[in-house]
Design a protein around this motif. Sequence first.
Motif, PDB file in Angstrom:
ATOM      1  N   ALA A   1       0.830  -1.204   0.000  1.00 55.85           N
ATOM      2  CA  ALA A   1       0.000   0.000   0.000  1.00 55.85           C
ATOM      3  C   ALA A   1       0.866   1.256   0.000  1.00 55.85           C
ATOM      4  O   ALA A   1       0.602   2.216  -0.726  1.00 55.85           O
ATOM      5  N   GLU A   2       1.921   1.246   0.818  1.00 55.60           N
ATOM      6  CA  GLU A   2       2.828   2.403   0.857  1.00 55.60           C
ATOM      7  C   GLU A   2       3.490   2.613  -0.500  1.00 55.60           C
ATOM      8  O   GLU A   2       3.612   3.752  -0.975  1.00 55.60           O
ATOM      9  N   ARG A   3       3.903   1.531  -1.125  1.00 57.10           N
ATOM     10  CA  ARG A   3       4.562   1.620  -2.436  1.00 57.10           C
ATOM     11  C   ARG A   3       3.592   2.163  -3.481  1.00 57.10           C
ATOM     12  O   ARG A   3       3.932   3.024  -4.287  1.00 57.10           O
ATOM     13  N   PHE A   4       2.358   1.663  -3.467  1.00 60.15           N
ATOM     14  CA  PHE A   4       1.367   2.115  -4.442  1.00 60.15           C
ATOM     15  C   PHE A   4       1.056   3.595  -4.253  1.00 60.15           C
ATOM     16  O   PHE A   4       1.029   4.366  -5.227  1.00 60.15           O
ATOM     17  N   LEU A   5       0.808   4.018  -3.025  1.00 60.50           N
ATOM     18  CA  LEU A   5       0.429   5.411  -2.780  1.00 60.50           C
ATOM     19  C   LEU A   5       1.597   6.367  -3.016  1.00 60.50           C
ATOM     20  O   LEU A   5       1.370   7.538  -3.333  1.00 60.50           O
ATOM     21  N   ALA A   6       2.816   5.878  -2.909  1.00 56.91           N
ATOM     22  CA  ALA A   6       3.967   6.702  -3.287  1.00 56.91           C
ATOM     23  C   ALA A   6       4.068   6.834  -4.800  1.00 56.91           C
ATOM     24  O   ALA A   6       4.494   7.869  -5.322  1.00 56.91           O
ATOM     25  N   THR A   7       3.637   5.788  -5.520  1.00 62.67           N
ATOM     26  CA  THR A   7       3.682   5.808  -6.987  1.00 62.67           C
ATOM     27  C   THR A   7       2.517   6.607  -7.567  1.00 62.67           C
ATOM     28  O   THR A   7       2.658   7.261  -8.601  1.00 62.67           O
ATOM     29  N   VAL A   8       1.360   6.538  -6.911  1.00 63.47           N
ATOM     30  CA  VAL A   8       0.153   7.248  -7.355  1.00 63.47           C
ATOM     31  C   VAL A   8      -0.224   8.243  -6.253  1.00 63.47           C
ATOM     32  O   VAL A   8      -1.161   8.005  -5.486  1.00 63.47           O
ATOM     33  N   PRO A   9       0.505   9.350  -6.145  1.00 61.77           N
ATOM     34  CA  PRO A   9       0.308  10.259  -5.005  1.00 61.77           C
ATOM     35  C   PRO A   9      -1.021  11.002  -5.021  1.00 61.77           C
ATOM     36  O   PRO A   9      -1.376  11.633  -4.020  1.00 61.77           O
ATOM     37  N   THR A  10      -1.770  10.937  -6.129  1.00 57.20           N
ATOM     38  CA  THR A  10      -3.088  11.562  -6.179  1.00 57.20           C
ATOM     39  C   THR A  10      -4.122  10.769  -5.385  1.00 57.20           C
ATOM     40  O   THR A  10      -5.227  11.258  -5.155  1.00 57.20           O
TER      41      THR A  10
ATOM     42  N   TRP B   1       0.803   5.013 -19.281  1.00 56.06           N
ATOM     43  CA  TRP B   1       0.791   6.456 -19.585  1.00 56.06           C
ATOM     44  C   TRP B   1       1.823   7.193 -18.727  1.00 56.06           C
ATOM     45  O   TRP B   1       2.506   8.082 -19.197  1.00 56.06           O
ATOM     46  N   SER B   2       1.890   6.828 -17.486  1.00 55.37           N
ATOM     47  CA  SER B   2       2.924   7.288 -16.564  1.00 55.37           C
ATOM     48  C   SER B   2       2.869   6.354 -15.378  1.00 55.37           C
ATOM     49  O   SER B   2       1.920   5.578 -15.239  1.00 55.37           O
ATOM     50  N   GLU B   3       3.889   6.403 -14.515  1.00 52.92           N
ATOM     51  CA  GLU B   3       3.859   5.525 -13.345  1.00 52.92           C
ATOM     52  C   GLU B   3       2.590   5.757 -12.535  1.00 52.92           C
ATOM     53  O   GLU B   3       2.057   4.835 -11.926  1.00 52.92           O
ATOM     54  N   ALA B   4       2.101   6.984 -12.526  1.00 51.50           N
ATOM     55  CA  ALA B   4       0.889   7.335 -11.780  1.00 51.50           C
ATOM     56  C   ALA B   4      -0.347   7.300 -12.660  1.00 51.50           C
ATOM     57  O   ALA B   4      -1.405   7.816 -12.270  1.00 51.50           O
ATOM     58  N   GLY B   5      -0.248   6.716 -13.843  1.00 50.28           N
ATOM     59  CA  GLY B   5      -1.396   6.599 -14.724  1.00 50.28           C
ATOM     60  C   GLY B   5      -1.689   7.869 -15.490  1.00 50.28           C
ATOM     61  O   GLY B   5      -0.907   8.823 -15.503  1.00 50.28           O
ATOM     62  N   ALA B   6      -2.860   7.894 -16.126  1.00 50.78           N
ATOM     63  CA  ALA B   6      -3.255   9.076 -16.882  1.00 50.78           C
ATOM     64  C   ALA B   6      -3.479  10.273 -15.965  1.00 50.78           C
ATOM     65  O   ALA B   6      -3.200  11.412 -16.345  1.00 50.78           O
TER      66      ALA B   6
ATOM     67  N   LEU C   1      -8.135  -0.607  -6.111  1.00 55.91           N
ATOM     68  CA  LEU C   1      -9.058   0.512  -6.047  1.00 55.91           C
ATOM     69  C   LEU C   1      -8.408   1.569  -5.177  1.00 55.91           C
ATOM     70  O   LEU C   1      -8.007   1.285  -4.043  1.00 55.91           O
ATOM     71  N   ALA C   2      -8.295   2.775  -5.703  1.00 57.28           N
ATOM     72  CA  ALA C   2      -7.629   3.848  -4.966  1.00 57.28           C
ATOM     73  C   ALA C   2      -8.499   5.092  -5.009  1.00 57.28           C
ATOM     74  O   ALA C   2      -9.357   5.243  -5.877  1.00 57.28           O
ATOM     75  N   GLY C   3      -8.263   6.009  -4.064  1.00 62.91           N
ATOM     76  CA  GLY C   3      -9.030   7.234  -4.114  1.00 62.91           C
ATOM     77  C   GLY C   3      -8.946   8.077  -2.872  1.00 62.91           C
ATOM     78  O   GLY C   3      -8.076   7.874  -2.011  1.00 62.91           O
ATOM     79  N   ARG C   4      -9.882   9.014  -2.789  1.00 59.62           N
ATOM     80  CA  ARG C   4      -9.914   9.966  -1.683  1.00 59.62           C
ATOM     81  C   ARG C   4     -10.274   9.261  -0.373  1.00 59.62           C
ATOM     82  O   ARG C   4     -11.163   8.412  -0.332  1.00 59.62           O
TER      83      ARG C   4
END
Length: 441
Positions: free
Chosen positions: A104-113, A241-246, A272-275
Amino acid sequence: MDTEEFQLPRSRQANERLHAMIPGGGHTYAKGDDQYPENLAPVISHGHGAHVWDIDGNRYIEYGSGLRSVSLGHAHPRVIEAVRRELDRGSNFVRPSIVEVEAAERFLATVPTAEMVKFAKNGSDVTTAAVRLARAVTGRPRVAICGDHPFFSVDDWFIGTTPMSAGIPAATTELTVAFPYGDLAATEELLTRYQDEVACLILEPAGHIEPPPGYLAGLRELADRHGCVLIFDEMITGLRWSEAGAQGLYGVVPDLSTFGKALGNGFAVSALAGRRELMERGGLRHPGDRVFLLSTTHGAETHSLAAAMAVQTTYVEEGITARLHALGERLAAGVRDVAASMGVGDHVVVRGRASNLVFATLDESRQPSQQYRTLFLRQLLAGGVLAPSFVVSSALSDADIDRTVEVVAQACAVYRKALDAADPTPWLGGRPVKPVFRRLA
């Protein structure tokens, strides 16, 4: 090799065995033998890098590996080593593993949005969870899907809108409405027509065309103004598209997003990721009604989470997205050149972002043709290229691309003959390939 000499007797027998025991002869409709020329659907023995071998002993340069999931190539050493380290440590426990925290930490660091993430095994689970969450937080019943994108889920809310809607109640399908990609005015009209009924807008943020300037930001504004949840399906765009996606590339932040495919390089993992405000509704630290968000026995299986972490690290450290774009640009340029030189540049058409190329096969009237697709695929297979699309992996070499272009050139020469005859039938070798979504088998 001449296509008349190219035969796959062992694969043909194996396909019969598959159909005898497995509905559809496989576990994904897009991999079905109906998607390939008659009796020329290879059954795979193994793969390494950008190459696969069928059980007849043929080696192919492979594109679109694992329905776009194997973007680093088969048996990638960094991924395999990460999985190997976990093999002797168990895979599934009665309580969460520390690997879940790290993943989870790795994913949220890769997709910081994104602020929270929950893992599962396939894309349909997480897109459906996103829809359920959107309905729960808005209290609204309708789902608005982008009608220009081909697939979102195996679940009823989407499949009911396709020609393969058997077994799905009409009442369910009626709750799903569609909006066109790139048209903000039409989307606003839809939201106004179903005022206070639409729970979410779900779409692939980009596809075979780039989003028009301001489009994604406009969707964000529309969703906010009409009180619905904006969901980006990043199954394909994630990492490619990028490491963090579109969302990382275009700078528009959705409320929820879903990832899969390239995330595991062939290992089964989705996200599944989000706010936090939304995601926590599926958790234990809020005062409202609980949402049954995702609860899967194998969603946090440690081997796949280790693979996902290794994939993300490899993308970042080795510049994989840039390499995918460079390889795709080389392939697209080569295919367009040889198609033009063979006089079929208006008929064999390469489309899409360089990291996610597809091809169209058009007939004499420049209309999409399953017959010409059959002819083209047959020539590619005989030349040692397995390509339901031209989606590249980073394991391809320049030599692989050059060889592919040579085979495409040979295929285009035959394509020209069929166009001149105004009849591709003599080059099909049997029934044409079929679309995945159709009412009758």
